[in-house]
Design an enzyme around this catalytic site. Structure first.
Site, mmCIF file in Angstrom:
data_model
loop_
_atom_site.group_PDB
_atom_site.id
_atom_site.type_symbol
_atom_site.label_atom_id
_atom_site.label_comp_id
_atom_site.label_asym_id
_atom_site.label_seq_id
_atom_site.Cartn_x
_atom_site.Cartn_y
_atom_site.Cartn_z
ATOM 1 N N GLU A 74 66.204 48.247 -78.675
ATOM 2 C CA GLU A 74 65.775 47.055 -77.951
ATOM 3 C C GLU A 74 65.807 47.270 -76.435
ATOM 4 O O GLU A 74 66.719 47.909 -75.909
ATOM 5 C CB GLU A 74 66.721 45.892 -78.283
ATOM 6 C CG GLU A 74 66.831 45.570 -79.752
ATOM 7 C CD GLU A 74 65.882 44.486 -80.174
ATOM 8 O OE1 GLU A 74 65.441 43.719 -79.310
ATOM 9 O OE2 GLU A 74 65.584 44.406 -81.366
ATOM 10 N N ASP A 75 64.814 46.684 -75.753
ATOM 11 C CA ASP A 75 64.858 46.548 -74.290
ATOM 12 C C ASP A 75 65.200 47.871 -73.622
ATOM 13 O O ASP A 75 66.105 47.958 -72.785
ATOM 14 C CB ASP A 75 65.895 45.492 -73.900
ATOM 15 C CG ASP A 75 65.625 44.131 -74.515
ATOM 16 O OD1 ASP A 75 64.706 44.026 -75.345
ATOM 17 O OD2 ASP A 75 66.334 43.170 -74.187
ATOM 18 N N CYS A 129 60.149 41.140 -76.617
ATOM 19 C CA CYS A 129 60.168 41.642 -77.991
ATOM 20 C C CYS A 129 59.146 40.996 -78.921
ATOM 21 O O CYS A 129 58.443 41.710 -79.645
ATOM 22 C CB CYS A 129 61.572 41.514 -78.572
ATOM 23 S SG CYS A 129 62.340 39.909 -78.332
ATOM 24 N N ASP A 161 61.274 49.071 -77.662
ATOM 25 C CA ASP A 161 60.261 48.030 -77.897
ATOM 26 C C ASP A 161 59.602 47.497 -76.630
ATOM 27 O O ASP A 161 58.582 46.829 -76.698
ATOM 28 C CB ASP A 161 60.811 46.890 -78.764
ATOM 29 C CG ASP A 161 61.880 46.048 -78.093
ATOM 30 O OD1 ASP A 161 62.364 46.425 -77.010
ATOM 31 O OD2 ASP A 161 62.241 44.996 -78.663
#
Length: 621
Positions: free
Chosen positions: A32-33, A71, A232
């Site tokens: 993530e991120d 996201c 992502d």
């Protein structure tokens, strides 16, 4: 066991497991991120030994863009192979449907005999069938497949998510003094700590990936399994996440093809090498289907870059931003690998709008405080300033932090015009639905799908809507007569952009065109009424302002008007500041609850109420 899985098991049993020899296993390791702050991408501060080792055996891609810098729309592009602006899934948690016959990629994989698992984040802006995956949960795993069945498995790490950057207490590993603070951030202890903690969290995500790689090795499946690793979207730091320029869209992508499946690898695959091919997130679904032996559907907008159905590479990558939680915006971008062109269609709102979730990060708060106190330099101030420049152009070779806007430089005019036209062609070809106010999008698609709406020129005349949006947001005074004429157009979206264009030109234009704005204040479309009310609220006479505030009062309640109109009206009230102070007690008393398109909308209206009044609403959502 559902019928599709039962049929697959019976087929595999009848074939004696030989079907497993015909297709590779495929694993996606995601985080993530997380931008390209990794050792294999040349970052000397990163500690990412597991993915670095994978890259040493496989290949990394030099330039990969997520389609969106947050996201939900990013994952919407991945699961569908469509740009979110084209499917209607660009806005956070918009939850739209695709037309019958258009399926998300697990459907095609399962039809081809794959066991599909997702562990475990979905977060799509598209409505997915309940049985999309064989299993989607925190315990989903390829081990649960039928004997001999090929598998596709996603393992997603939350360790590097935005929320973890600000989590305290934190046992620091990275030395904040060694962090490179980008030119757009102030160099403060808080900023350095957040960046250092980000690096630590990326290391934790790398460790998660390493554990999954060891599982594959221990099961004796390393030579049967193609592996992808990617983030992502850009980092969870402010001005990366939610900003559709290179800092928010550039992500790592590493692929590994074992010798057995090397014939499916991209044409430029070199173990330990780097690919110069551009990859967009819309390319992931077609590539996955190609690797699994399934031709990608013609409606998918991505291009497979591996497998028997690989397509020629692309010369450009495109980005997009719509509503982020409670905040409305419309930004589009494109890069040719050197230059990044950004088009802002709502220049009246800053890059750093007060998204409540983003302001939980210490960097965001200290950065805003420094700006308010006049402590930021020109590069650090851009994030907060209004109006935004309608057009931005950055040269990544000399300005990797994207803080020196070249759009007005005569020597860069050819580049600007080339990328501007390329972006415009992309928006028309993909039938960008973001130029409809969100309420209007759903109203026009009623009984149908946004995707189908976008391809119906009678219901969605994009060419004239886009042209009007360009004229409105371009801020050129010479466009005013055209905007006045289009303020009476039959299509409400054309009228919306025309009236917004008058509002954006300021006091003199609002006073000179008060007739058009007065008519718009009574328009049948609430979206047109809201922008007219904001124009009069900012620049009208006392009488016009009173009329404008009454319009906003009548449209602010989510229970009476729905969540989309309420969000627009409340954002207009907030933008008026003290000019709308008399409405603040009314706003404080609003009930934020209303029928929602999806439960994940819960809290958006409440966040705006709190931002306007300084306190949570009396009734909680």
């Amino acid at each position: 066991m559902n019928l599709l899985r039962l049929a697959t098991v019976l087929l595999l049993t009848a074939l004696g497991g030989h079907a497993a020899q015909e297709r590779p296993n495929i694993v996606w390791l995601t985080s993530e991120d997380h931008g390209p702050e990794m050792g294999c991408y040349g970052d000397p501060l990163a500690r990412t030994p597991n993915i670095d080792a994978l890259a040493a055996q496989g290949m990394r891609y030099r330039l990969v863009w997520s389609t969106a810098p947050v996201c939900a729309p990013a994952r919407t592009a991945i699961i569908s192979g469509l740009y979110p602006l084209s499917s209607g899934g660009i806005h956070m948690r918009s939850m739209v449907s695709l037309p019958p016959g258009m399926h998300l990629y697990p459907h095609y994989l399962r039809a081809a005999g794959y066991y599909t698992t997702n562990n475990d984040k979905e977060d799509y802006n598209l409505r997915a069938p309940a049985d999309l995956w064989d299993e989607s949960s925190k315990t989903a795993h390829w081990r649960n497949r039928a004997p001999g069945q090929p598998f596709f498995a996603i393992f997603n790490s939350m360790k590097s998510h935005e929320s973890q950057i600000r989590k305290r207490p934190h046992v620091a590993v990275t030395d904040p003094a060694k962090v490179r603070v980008p030119a757009y951030h102030p160099d403060t202890p808080e900023v350095r700590q957040d960046w250092a903690q980000y690096y630590d969290k990326v290391s934790e995500a790398d460790a998660d990936a390493g554990a999954r790689l060891r599982e594959i090795e221990a099961a004796g499946l390393a030579e049967d399994t193609i592996i992808f690793y990617y983030g992502d979207h850009g980092s969870g730091m402010p001005r990366s996440k939610r900003r559709p320029s290179n800092s928010g869209l550039h992500v790592p992508l590493v692929v590994y093809f074992p010798e057995r499946w090397r014939h499916l690898a991209p044409a430029d695959y070199t173990p330990g090498g780097e690919s110069a091919r551009f990859v967009s997130f819309v390319d992931l679904a077609p590539t996955l289907l190609s690797l699994g032996g399934t031709p990608p559907p013609a409606w998918m907008q991505g291009q497979a870059f591996a497998g028997p159905h690989a397509a020629p590479g692309r010369a450009l990558l495109f980005g997009e931003r719509g509503r982020m939680d409670e905040r409305l915006d419309l930004v589009r971008s494109v890069t040719d690998g050197r230059y990044v062109y950004v088009r802002n269609y709502l220049p009246q709102v800053s890059q750093g709008q007060h998204v409540g979730y983003q302001f939980q990060t210490p960097t965001t708060r200290i950065w805003r405080a420094h700006f308010d106190q006049g402590k930021t330099n020109a590069a650090q101030s851009l994030f907060w300033q209004v109006p935004k420049a309608p057009e931005e152009l950055y040269d990544l070779t000399t300005d990797p932090d994207e803080v020196h806007n070249l759009a007005a430089r005569p020597e860069h005019r050819p580049v600007l015009e080339r990328l501007r036209e390329a972006l415009r062609s992309h928006l028309l070809e993909s039938r960008d639905l973001g130029f409809l106010p969100e309420r209007e999008l759903h109203a026009r698609a009623s009984g149908d799908t946004p995707y189908a709406l976008g391809r119906d020129a009678a219901r969605y005349p994009l060419e004239i809507i886009l042209e009007t949006a360009e004229l409105a947001s371009g801020l050129d005074p010479a466009a005013t007569p055209v905007l006045v004429k289009r303020a009476q157009h039959a299509d409400s979206a054309v009228r919306y952009w025309a009236i917004l264009g008058l509002r954006l030109r300021g006091a003199d234009t609002v006073r000179a065109e008060e007739g058009a704005l007065s008519r718009a204040l009574a328009d049948e479309s609430p979206d047109v009424r809201i922008v007219a009310a904001e124009a009069f609220g900012h620049f009208g006479t006392a009488e016009q302002r009173r009329a404008a505030l009454e319009v906003l009062r009548g449209l602010a309640s989510p229970q009476e008007n729905g969540v989309f109109v309420s969000l627009s009206a409340l954002q207009a009230i907030e933008a008026l500041g003290e000019r709308a102070a008399e409405l603040h007690p009314f706003v404080a008393g609003l009930d934020p609850r209303s029928p929602l398109p999806d439960p994940r909308f819960n809290g958006y209206v409440a966040s705006l109420i709190e931002s306007i009044t300084g306190k949570p609403p009396a009734r909680q959502p």
